[in-house]
Every structure is written in C-alpha cells, then in structure tokens.
Design an enzyme around this catalytic site. Structure first.
Site, short mmCIF file in Angstrom:
data_model
loop_
_atom_site.label_atom_id
_atom_site.label_comp_id
_atom_site.label_asym_id
_atom_site.label_seq_id
_atom_site.Cartn_x
_atom_site.Cartn_y
_atom_site.Cartn_z
N ARG A 11 15.05 -21.01 -14.31
CA ARG A 11 16.31 -21.63 -14.77
C ARG A 11 16.38 -23.10 -14.37
O ARG A 11 15.75 -23.53 -13.42
CB ARG A 11 17.53 -20.88 -14.20
N ASP A 95 13.18 -29.49 -3.30
CA ASP A 95 14.53 -28.99 -3.11
C ASP A 95 15.02 -29.27 -1.69
O ASP A 95 16.18 -29.63 -1.47
CB ASP A 95 14.60 -27.48 -3.42
N ARG A 96 14.12 -29.17 -0.72
CA ARG A 96 14.48 -29.44 0.67
C ARG A 96 14.69 -30.94 0.90
O ARG A 96 15.55 -31.34 1.69
CB ARG A 96 13.40 -28.89 1.61
N THR A 171 19.20 6.93 4.00
CA THR A 171 18.14 5.96 3.69
C THR A 171 18.68 4.70 3.04
O THR A 171 18.33 3.58 3.41
CB THR A 171 17.07 6.60 2.78
#
Length: 243
Positions: A11, A95-96, A171
């Site tokens: 995206r 992105d960082r 579970t």
C-alpha cells in the site's frame, strides 16, 4: 503544495500539504501508484514532492514517477534535520529516518522514543540534542500470530484481540495472552529501560496498530498514526530551505 508519499510493500500512503496543513490524505495499492499520481497532479498544483519506499519499483515505474513529480527520493544520503549516529547508516530504513525527523520537529529539546507498531515493531531513539542513536526491531503483532501457526503443527492462526485476563484458560486465550500481553510488556519494559537512562523522555506511538495499542498505553504515550508522513514533510521542507 507539497506531495508526501510513503510506499509500503503493498500500500501507498499519501498526504497533500499546503504550507504545514494537510489538505488531503489517501491510501491506495502500490500497483496503482502511477494512475493515482496522475490523478493527484491533475487535482493539485504540486510544487515539490518526496518519496519514501521500503519496496522496489520496476525501471519503467521509476522513470514514470520521476517524469510525473520529480521527487526527492529518501535514502541515507538525503539531508535530514538530525545527526545520524547509527553504526550502519546505509542499512537504516527510510521509514525510521522519517520517524526521527518527525520527532525532532514535533518534540524539540526533549529525548524522544518513537515506537512504530506495524509489520514489525521498531523503536527509534533521538536525543534532545538531535542525535539519532538507534533502537530495536522485533516482530509485529500479526507476525507473532503467524509464527505460532507456521512453526507449529497444531496451534491455530488467530486474529488480534484485546484480552481481559493475562492467564490463558484455553489454547486460543493462551495464544492471545502470549502475543498481546507479551507485546504490551515488551513495550513497557523498553520504555522503562530508556527512562532509566534518559530523563525528560517523550514516547510516541505510530503505525498500523496504533489505535489497538494506544488504548492500553495511553497513559504513557502520544499517538500519531501518520508520523512517517509528518517526518517526510519535515525532511522535504528542510531540503527546500537548505537550497
């Protein structure tokens, strides 16, 4: 007007800025980027743009994107409003880089820890004197659920949900407790580690799981779902002012 583009693996997130104000925001599939860009430049008088991409494009797509908007393409060589102290700057995700830029613009003169909760959970630390030191990378929520299902023969694949009891009684609830409670405690634990070493610490939460996690962490964080886009805008303006 400025066009800000954050390309993921599937995206694309886009924001159109007029000065410092977002006047439009959109999300579309990566495969539609060319046709969507053509629509955007017909609708808005775009003066300059920036692209951050964790995915790759074909040579034809790259040429068309450059032809349409001639963007700044963010990489480790792009001028940024902070000092990158990462040992391997070439490997630092774009992105960082954008998140660090958003931090120094939004929260100047304070130590900032940015937590990006998406496919992976990343932690990025920027000092109050605008030095990016690094952080951490761990599996995101959906990845943890998939890992339990993929690497075992009997555990089911579940979707994330809020838990009311940290003790799993079957579970499914045991899986939810392990994943969700584990993520919460991982984040709080890392926040406490940073707080122990750095006073005057601001915590920012962003990414796809922002809303889900903020409900539990709201007492200790500022939630900014579109922090990457804000950071890209900051970098674009920084480069234009430097010209």
């Amino acid at each position: 007007m400025f066009l800000i583009i954050d390309v993921g693996n599937t995206r694309v997130k886009v924001a159109v800025y007029e000065n410092d104000v977002v006047i439009d925001r959109m999300v579309f599939l990566k495969v539609k980027i060319i046709e969507e860009l053509e629509k955007i430049i017909l609708k808005y008088p775009i003066l300059k743009s920036i692209v951050s991409s964790v995915a790759s494009f074909s040579e034809k797509e790259e040429e068309k994107i450059i032809e349409l908007i001639n963007p700044i393409i963010l990489n480790h060589k792009t001028k940024v409003p902070f000092e990158n102290m990462y040992d391997t700057p070439k490997t630092l995700g774009v992105d960082r880089i954008a998140l660090a830029a958003a931090a120094v613009k939004k929260y100047p003169d304070t130590n900032t820890l940015v937590i990006d909760a998406g496919t992976c959970i990343t932690f990025d630390f920027i000092t109050k004197d605008k030095k990016y030191l690094g952080g951490a990378i761990s599996p995101g929520i959906a990845m943890r659920y998939r890992a339990l299902n993929t690497f075992t023969s009997k555990l089911p694949l579940l979707k994330q949900t809020h838990i009311s009891d940290f003790i799993g009684r079957n579970t499914d609830t045991s899986i939810h407790s392990g994943v969700i409670n584990g993520v919460y405690n991982e984040i709080i634990g890392l926040i406490n580690q940073y707080k122990a070493g750095y006073q005057d610490l601001t915590i920012v939460l962003t990414g796809g799981d922002t809303k889900f996690l903020a409900e539990q962490l709201k007492s200790v964080i500022f939630a900014h779902p579109n922090f990457v886009l804000e950071g890209l805008h900051t970098i674009l303006i920084y480069n234009l002012e430097d010209d």
